[in-house]
Enzyme design. Sequence first.
Site, short mmCIF file in Angstrom:
data_model
loop_
_atom_site.label_atom_id
_atom_site.label_comp_id
_atom_site.label_asym_id
_atom_site.label_seq_id
_atom_site.Cartn_x
_atom_site.Cartn_y
_atom_site.Cartn_z
CE LYS A 151 -3.92 1.96 2.61
NZ LYS A 151 -4.81 1.73 3.78
CB SER B 91 -8.09 3.66 2.78
OG SER B 91 -7.15 3.10 3.69
CB SER C 64 -8.06 1.00 5.82
OG SER C 64 -8.61 2.30 5.93
#
Length: 363
Positions: free
Chosen positions: A13, A90, A114
Amino acid sequence: MDEPGAGPRVAIKDLIDVVGTPTTAACMVLAATAAPATRDAACMAPLRAADVAIVGKANLHELACGGTGVNPHFGTPVNPIDPTCIPGGSSSGNAVALAADEVDIAIGSDTAGSIRNPSACCGTVGLKTTWGRIPLDGVWPLAPSLDTVGPMGRDVTTTIAGMALLEPGFAAAADPAPRIGRVRVPDVDPAIDAAIDAALTASELDVVDVELPGWDAANDAGWAVMFHEYWVVDHHLYERDPGGLGEDIVERLELARGVTPAAYEAGRAHRAVWRAELATAFDRAPVLAWPTIAMFPTPIDGPVPNTRRTNLPVNHAGHPSLALPVPTAGRFPASVQLVGPDDSEDLLCATGLVLEAAARACT
């Protein structure tokens, strides 16, 4: 970015420092001045030692603050199940890459869902780890007292392998939980509740009903903590160039600015109360189960769903949670999350393996 290795294909990420690559948090304002990282985030060290194939940094909801994964500046990762629907956030790019078989494992972060939200939206698996178990040095923060790093995979087995990359020697427990506490959350799509119940029944694990009357208070307290810390962390980006931020990010930062220190301290103090309530529930059932998100993925251009309510209370407590898909009669699976006490990731994974096998038998 392409760093070949002998191990599995891994996505990171773009909130996590990877040496030689800027960390942008999918934010144009941050990217404008982001220099290539001079060293890896601390959580990357065991991955380097394992010689994995780091195939890229994955897109996300801007500044990791959003449950949809919609990003007007860096683009919205395409949900492989239905391109018209949100991928979840996210850690959206992670889940999409997994669901599209572009990677085997992804490393994400979870502050209020997330890792779990996009796993639910894309039919993949994600493990929100115990707060503090995986180091956060070199990870762009959202709310430091809630932030965690954890693995994501296409199934429970690859997620376990991802956890072993972050923490060498990690393995699922020998046996699943002897009992699962089924928690009912209000306003859940009936098809999601039905799918979770069917999978739990098929697992033949002992399931009992458990009530958590402090749920709403925990959600409210967690909200105050998260948003106050969000303002502390990212207000300088808002003050530098509010026009360069997404409209949703501006709205959330303006909400965050209004959280008073007194509300923040009250939220922090409430954590002990909520942990005590959960401890009582764990005495009855060492693993609790409820929906990862209360609705199926919504259209990208539709109203923003509230994915925080089913997830933020877990972060507020600091406990781990494993999200995995269970089948429905529709195109999207439902997703159940298994929640346990601190450092029970091994038990959650062992229980997840049993539940996953039962869910597959239901298809």
